[in-house]
Motif scaffolding. Structure first.
Motif, short mmCIF file in Angstrom:
data_model
loop_
_atom_site.label_atom_id
_atom_site.label_comp_id
_atom_site.label_asym_id
_atom_site.label_seq_id
_atom_site.Cartn_x
_atom_site.Cartn_y
_atom_site.Cartn_z
N LEU A 122 0.84 -1.19 0.00
CA LEU A 122 0.00 0.00 0.00
C LEU A 122 0.87 1.24 0.00
N ASP A 123 0.57 2.16 -0.89
CA ASP A 123 1.22 3.46 -0.83
C ASP A 123 0.47 4.34 0.16
N ALA A 124 1.03 5.50 0.45
CA ALA A 124 0.40 6.42 1.38
C ALA A 124 -1.02 6.75 0.95
N GLY A 125 -1.95 6.64 1.90
CA GLY A 125 -3.34 7.00 1.62
C GLY A 125 -4.18 5.91 1.01
N GLU A 126 -3.61 4.72 0.82
CA GLU A 126 -4.35 3.64 0.17
C GLU A 126 -4.96 2.66 1.17
N HIS A 164 -3.52 2.20 5.08
CA HIS A 164 -2.44 3.13 5.37
C HIS A 164 -3.06 4.26 6.18
N GLN A 165 -2.38 4.69 7.23
CA GLN A 165 -2.97 5.67 8.13
C GLN A 165 -3.43 6.94 7.39
N GLN A 166 -2.73 7.31 6.34
CA GLN A 166 -3.09 8.52 5.60
C GLN A 166 -4.41 8.39 4.83
N PHE A 167 -4.95 7.19 4.77
CA PHE A 167 -6.27 7.01 4.15
C PHE A 167 -7.31 7.89 4.84
N PHE A 168 -7.12 8.12 6.13
CA PHE A 168 -8.09 8.88 6.92
C PHE A 168 -7.68 10.35 7.12
#
Length: 223
Positions: A122-126, A164-168
């Protein structure tokens, strides 16, 4: 990697079984649903857990404690009694979770091999979600497989995912449902999907719980 088990739902459709007990503590094969998840995740090598609590959450905390009796480590994310819904609960728990983490609904029963989630990139935000064939109570499904057209067959979200934490990122704390968020993010092509054909049950009513236990007893007799 840590895993979060969602256990803060009120379980109103399971009344009267959940009058004094949170739904993830209902028993399948003689042990709470949530204990099955912990054992399966531990087998996959995951030993750090976050469990969110709301309705009758003290029963979960009293039963599992810090998790040491199961050879794992458990932390709790306490929510208001009415809960914060699925996405809201994850967002509140983000400070306890790492950059990437697994999330599993506490009120399902499955033989899905969660170790496969450890190998997904997973990339950032995925995010990555596991879909299943539509059960009788959700015949029209919720999501198409990624890269398919909108009129392709839809499947049901299993309640198993990796984020990925940036998903939120950018979502304020509060009450938020995960389903609408996943649908909007799927349209943005940051959510990957897979279809799981194995055993999966959503323990949504007392009848479904009874049927599952009866089925498992019959399976044990034939093996």
């Amino acid at each position: 990697m840590k895993a979060m088990i969602l256990a803060a739902g009120r379980g109103q459709r399971m009344m009267p079984l959940t009058a004094e007990l949170p739904k993830p503590m209902l028993k399948v094969q003689g042990k709470p649903l949530i204990e099955h998840h912990i054992e399966r995740l531990k087998t996959a090598g995951i030993t750090d857990f976050i469990i969110n609590l709301a309705w009758q959450g003290d029963k979960i905390r009293a039963y599992f404690g810090d998790g040491s009796q199961l050879g794992v480590h458990i932390e709790y994310s306490q929510e208001p009694e009415q809960g914060l819904e699925t996405a809201g609960g994850i967002i509140q728990a983000l400070p306890l979770l790492g950059e990437q983490f697994i999330v599993i609904n506490g009120d399902i029963f499955t033989d899905y091999d969660v170790s496969s989630l450890l190998h997904i990139h997973l990339d950032a935000g995925e995010a990555h979600i596991v879909l299943v064939e539509n059960p009788a109570h959700n015949p029209n499904g919720d999501f198409t497989l990624r890269h398919l057209s909108a009129d392709s067959p839809k499947y049901t979200f299993s309640g198993i995912s990796r984020f990925h934490q940036q998903f939120f990122a950018g979502i304020t704390a509060g009450t938020h449902r995960l389903g609408p968020l996943l649908k909007s993010k799927l349209a943005e092509h940051v959510v990957s999907t897979e279809l799981y054909i194995g055993n999966w049950d959503d323990i949504g009513t007392p009848e479904r719980l009874a049927q599952l236990n009866e089925l498992l007893i019959e399976q044990q007799k034939t093996h």
